[in-house]
Design a protein around this motif. Structure first.
Motif, PDB file in Angstrom:
ATOM      1  N   GLY A 273      55.190  27.321  41.344  1.00  0.00           N
ATOM      2  CA  GLY A 273      54.837  27.130  42.750  1.00  0.00           C
ATOM      3  C   GLY A 273      55.639  27.964  43.724  1.00  0.00           C
ATOM      4  N   LYS A 274      56.625  28.727  43.224  1.00  0.00           N
ATOM      5  CA  LYS A 274      57.420  29.576  44.116  1.00  0.00           C
ATOM      6  C   LYS A 274      56.679  30.894  44.309  1.00  0.00           C
ATOM      7  CE  LYS A 274      61.760  27.499  42.587  1.00  0.00           C
ATOM      8  NZ  LYS A 274      63.096  27.738  41.969  1.00  0.00           N
ATOM      9  N   LEU A 275      55.765  30.905  45.273  1.00  0.00           N
ATOM     10  CA  LEU A 275      54.877  32.045  45.461  1.00  0.00           C
ATOM     11  C   LEU A 275      55.569  33.240  46.101  1.00  0.00           C
ATOM     12  CD1 LEU A 275      51.682  30.169  46.669  1.00  0.00           C
ATOM     13  CD2 LEU A 275      52.314  30.840  44.348  1.00  0.00           C
ATOM     14  N   ASP A 276      56.787  33.074  46.601  1.00  0.00           N
ATOM     15  CA  ASP A 276      57.499  34.203  47.196  1.00  0.00           C
ATOM     16  C   ASP A 276      58.366  34.939  46.175  1.00  0.00           C
ATOM     17  OD1 ASP A 276      59.162  32.074  46.788  1.00  0.00           O
ATOM     18  OD2 ASP A 276      60.306  32.335  48.648  1.00  0.00           O
ATOM     19  N   GLU A 277      58.212  34.621  44.909  1.00  0.00           N
ATOM     20  CA  GLU A 277      59.017  35.261  43.866  1.00  0.00           C
ATOM     21  C   GLU A 277      58.559  36.707  43.672  1.00  0.00           C
ATOM     22  OE1 GLU A 277      62.099  35.507  41.284  1.00  0.00           O
ATOM     23  OE2 GLU A 277      61.563  33.751  42.479  1.00  0.00           O
ATOM     24  N   ASN A 300      48.897  39.080  45.825  1.00  0.00           N
ATOM     25  CA  ASN A 300      47.470  38.733  45.881  1.00  0.00           C
ATOM     26  C   ASN A 300      47.228  37.288  45.471  1.00  0.00           C
ATOM     27  OD1 ASN A 300      46.814  41.352  46.667  1.00  0.00           O
ATOM     28  ND2 ASN A 300      46.591  42.056  44.558  1.00  0.00           N
ATOM     29  N   LEU A 301      47.957  36.846  44.458  1.00  0.00           N
ATOM     30  CA  LEU A 301      47.804  35.467  44.018  1.00  0.00           C
ATOM     31  C   LEU A 301      48.253  34.491  45.099  1.00  0.00           C
ATOM     32  CD1 LEU A 301      47.059  33.614  41.654  1.00  0.00           C
ATOM     33  CD2 LEU A 301      49.437  33.770  40.867  1.00  0.00           C
ATOM     34  N   ALA A 302      49.382  34.786  45.732  1.00  0.00           N
ATOM     35  CA  ALA A 302      49.848  33.914  46.809  1.00  0.00           C
ATOM     36  C   ALA A 302      48.845  33.873  47.960  1.00  0.00           C
ATOM     37  CB  ALA A 302      51.210  34.397  47.306  1.00  0.00           C
ATOM     38  N   LEU A 303      48.253  35.045  48.272  1.00  0.00           N
ATOM     39  CA  LEU A 303      47.265  35.079  49.354  1.00  0.00           C
ATOM     40  C   LEU A 303      46.035  34.242  48.994  1.00  0.00           C
ATOM     41  CD1 LEU A 303      46.277  36.208  52.050  1.00  0.00           C
ATOM     42  CD2 LEU A 303      45.431  38.227  50.804  1.00  0.00           C
ATOM     43  N   LYS A 304      45.540  34.404  47.750  1.00  0.00           N
ATOM     44  CA  LYS A 304      44.367  33.634  47.331  1.00  0.00           C
ATOM     45  C   LYS A 304      44.658  32.140  47.309  1.00  0.00           C
ATOM     46  CE  LYS A 304      41.573  37.079  46.645  1.00  0.00           C
ATOM     47  NZ  LYS A 304      40.356  37.274  47.498  1.00  0.00           N
ATOM     48  N   ILE A 305      45.844  31.793  46.802  1.00  0.00           N
ATOM     49  CA  ILE A 305      46.192  30.362  46.752  1.00  0.00           C
ATOM     50  C   ILE A 305      46.307  29.804  48.165  1.00  0.00           C
ATOM     51  CG2 ILE A 305      48.035  28.765  46.133  1.00  0.00           C
ATOM     52  CD1 ILE A 305      48.489  30.383  43.623  1.00  0.00           C
ATOM     53  N   HIS A 306      46.893  30.597  49.049  1.00  0.00           N
ATOM     54  CA  HIS A 306      47.010  30.130  50.440  1.00  0.00           C
ATOM     55  C   HIS A 306      45.629  29.943  51.060  1.00  0.00           C
ATOM     56  CE1 HIS A 306      48.824  29.529  54.351  1.00  0.00           C
ATOM     57  NE2 HIS A 306      48.077  30.509  54.868  1.00  0.00           N
ATOM     58  N   GLN A 307      44.717  30.886  50.784  1.00  0.00           N
ATOM     59  CA  GLN A 307      43.358  30.741  51.315  1.00  0.00           C
ATOM     60  C   GLN A 307      42.661  29.519  50.725  1.00  0.00           C
ATOM     61  OE1 GLN A 307      41.530  34.488  50.392  1.00  0.00           O
ATOM     62  NE2 GLN A 307      42.526  35.585  52.092  1.00  0.00           N
ATOM     63  N   LEU A 308      42.832  29.317  49.422  1.00  0.00           N
ATOM     64  CA  LEU A 308      42.210  28.152  48.791  1.00  0.00           C
ATOM     65  C   LEU A 308      42.807  26.854  49.315  1.00  0.00           C
ATOM     66  CD1 LEU A 308      41.929  29.381  45.086  1.00  0.00           C
ATOM     67  CD2 LEU A 308      40.079  29.085  46.743  1.00  0.00           C
ATOM     68  N   GLU A 309      44.107  26.847  49.546  1.00  0.00           N
ATOM     69  CA  GLU A 309      44.727  25.644  50.104  1.00  0.00           C
ATOM     70  C   GLU A 309      44.196  25.350  51.497  1.00  0.00           C
ATOM     71  OE1 GLU A 309      48.881  26.358  49.952  1.00  0.00           O
ATOM     72  OE2 GLU A 309      49.115  25.661  47.865  1.00  0.00           O
TER      73      GLU A 309
END
Length: 579
Positions: A273-277, A300-309
């Motif tokens: 869950g540490k998306l800033d790694e 890209n994964l952090a961006l997609k997860i943020h959008q999905l959240e």
């Protein structure tokens, strides 16, 4: 203690000791195997070390063999040359001189023992003044008094291996031939046998016709010491080379494995869950490009997860807001519908039927709205448990009572299998009863009017309830999809009992809230079975279930089919099946 009991006690003690040793060895082997599997660096270093040892051993053995052959060949050549020259001198000495030569050489006296003179010449100093490093033995079997020896060689103490081995070969050879042998010989006055190069030949006296066996003993002490030093040097250099290669492999593997290990650790933190790694990028090599690719993937994964959240949050907020906002107009519509439904007898038939349909759909709408509100509470994390110690058998009985009316309409009956002892567990009575009702309603809808089996089981740590129907069953992969929201195995099939499509999804959330399991099994044409497993104590971690997920009759059928193995009879070639 009697002897028999004493022996039994010793055997039992020995078995216990051996058992403890085996357990320790297995644990140590297991730890080593885990370390080997988990460490790429250890695998690379070990593989390099093994290959290096094999290469060094092969090369060392080859070099040692070649050096040994070269040294021995060189010594053998020089020894044969020296032995040949000595045999010529001995042959000349055994040739009797003329009377005039003898008088000229010895003042008129003829030498009666020419071997004494030649032995002094043969065993004397070399051309450079150094004493010769070999001994000579002259044997005359016909006349022992005619034998001569030098140094520590005594004719009477000549080893049997020389006199019988080399001597036998000499007798089988023609005159002028040479026999050589490398043996360990114990010389006179010495405690340990010495590695010796033996050269044997025959010298013939023409006057008397006698044959003299001439042996030259060339000790290989210096050569043996040289070869020993060479072997020691090869071992030391080989060991140093292996260690050096292992160190090089360790450094190279560390240089490659360290970035991979850092990437693995970063991926684990990213998965937690540490998306800033992110990884540090050094250089422009393949590892640097790998770090760049990883960082881009993480971004890209952090961006997609943020959008999905954000989308999920909007959806949950929308469902929650709509559910709450609909309650007020629904209440008003409900009141009006109740008035129309109560006065339906005064209406014409079509209006009365419309009032009845509106009443039924409003009830379904209210049920769906209640389910949506429940789902929104789970999504918001606001669902809580009202725990109480309850006999699960009573909860099952109440759920069946609530389902009997629906079962009668579908021509379905229940086969209830309850244990005799109470099945106490700390549960939320309302939520567990709702789970069971949803399972029973689902079994009635898809059971095609066949019997539904409800089984309750318990053990020390958990209680379980299984609901088995004999309907259409589930296809492969549908055992997990059946708990998705609004999912239907056959979208074209209408719901016969007016369900909302959220019952099993809510049931799974209720089971998870208890720390339990809600699982499904099914096969096309064999029906399906849903199993609810709950811990007896709230907060306990489940390790197993008292009931099997696969129905017992299906499990027995699989076992029976597995036991039926084809047997080929050699007499007829027919294939039969074992009972």
């Amino acid at each position: 203690m009697p002897p028999t009991k004493n022996k039994r006690f010793r055997r039992r003690t020995l078995r216990q000791i051996l058992g403890g040793v085996r357990r320790r060895v297995r644990r140590a082997a297991g730890r080593a195997r885990r370390i080997w599997r988990r460490s790429l660096q250890l695998q690379v270093v070990t593989s390099t070390l093994v290959i290096s040892v094999i290469v060094v051993v092969v090369l060392g053995a080859f070099l040692s063999t070649q050096i040994n052959k070269s040294v021995i060949d060189s010594r053998a050549q020089s020894s044969r040359s020296a032995a040949f020259a000595d045999r010529l001198q001995i042959s000349d000495a055994l040739t009797p001189p003329t009377e005039d030569q003898a008088k000229a050489d010895d003042g008129g006296k003829v030498s009666t023992n020419p071997l004494d003179d030649v032995m002094d010449t043969v065993t004397g100093s070399g051309d450079d003044g150094s004493k010769k490093r070999y001994d000579v033995l002259i044997l005359n079997e016909a006349g022992p008094g005619k034998s001569r020896a030098s140094g520590t060689v005594v004719p009477a103490n000549v080893p049997h291996s020389v006199s019988a081995g080399v001597g036998r070969n000499l007798k089988n050879l023609e005159y002028g031939k040479t026999v050589v042998s490398i043996e360990r010989i114990l010389f006179n006055g010495q405690s340990q046998p010495r590695l010796t190069y033996v050269v044997g030949g025959i010298v013939h006296q023409q006057v008397t016709g006698e044959n003299y066996e001439v042996y030259h003993f060339f000790p290989l002490d210096e050569e043996e010491e040289l070869l020993s030093n060479v072997r020691l040097a090869i071992v030391v250099v080989g060991l140093g080379l292996v260690l050096l290669l292992a160190a090089i492999a360790y450094l190279v593997a560390r240089q490659v494995v360290t970035p991979v290990r850092l990437a693995r650790q970063a991926a684990e933190r990213l998965a937690s869950g540490k998306l800033d790694e992110r990884l540090k990028v050094r250089g422009e090599d393949d590892l640097a490009r790998l770090a760049n690719s990883f960082n881009e993937m993480a971004a890209n994964l952090a961006l997609k997860i943020h959008q999905l959240e954000e989308l999920s949050q909007v959806q949950r907020q929308f469902v929650s807001d709509v559910s709450h906002e609909l309650r007020t107009p629904l209440t008003t519509v409900r009141m009006a519908a109740d008035l129309l439904y109560d006065a339906r007898e005064d209406f014409d038939p079509m209006a009365a039927r419309s009032a009845e349909l509106m009443q039924a759909q409003l009830e379904r709408f209210e049920s769906m709205l209640a389910d949506l509100l429940e789902i929104s509470r789970y999504d918001a994390g606001a669902a809580t448990l009202d725990l109480d110690s309850v006999d699960v058998r009573q909860v099952v009985l109440r759920a069946i009572e609530d389902s009997e009316a629906l079962a009668e309409r579908h021509g379905t009956r229940f086969d209830l299998r309850l244990p005799a002892e109470p099945c106490m567990a700390e549960i939320d009575n309302r939520r567990v009863e709702r789970i069971l009702r949803n399972l029973l309603f689902n079994a009635i809808e898809h059971g095609e009017g066949r019997e539904i089996v409800v089984t309750v089981g318990a053990d020390r740590d958990a209680v379980a309830v299984a609901v088995r129907d004999h309907g259409i069953g589930l296809k492969p992969g549908e055992d997990t999809m059946v708990f998705d929201r609004f999912w239907r195995a056959d979208p074209s099939r209408a719901r016969t009992i007016g369900g909302t499509g959220l019952g099993l999804a809510i049931s799974r959330e209720d089971a998870t809230l208890h720390g339990g399991w809600l699982q499904a099994w099914g096969q096309p044409g064999e029906g399906s079975q849903f199993r609810l497993t709950l811990p007896r104590m709230a907060g306990a971690v489940l390790k197993g279930s008292p009931l099997s997920l696969v129905p017992p009759e299906i499990e027995m059928r699989r076992t029976w089919r597995g036991a039926m193995t084809p047997v080929l009879l050699p007499a007829t070639g027919d294939i039969h099946e074992d009972d």
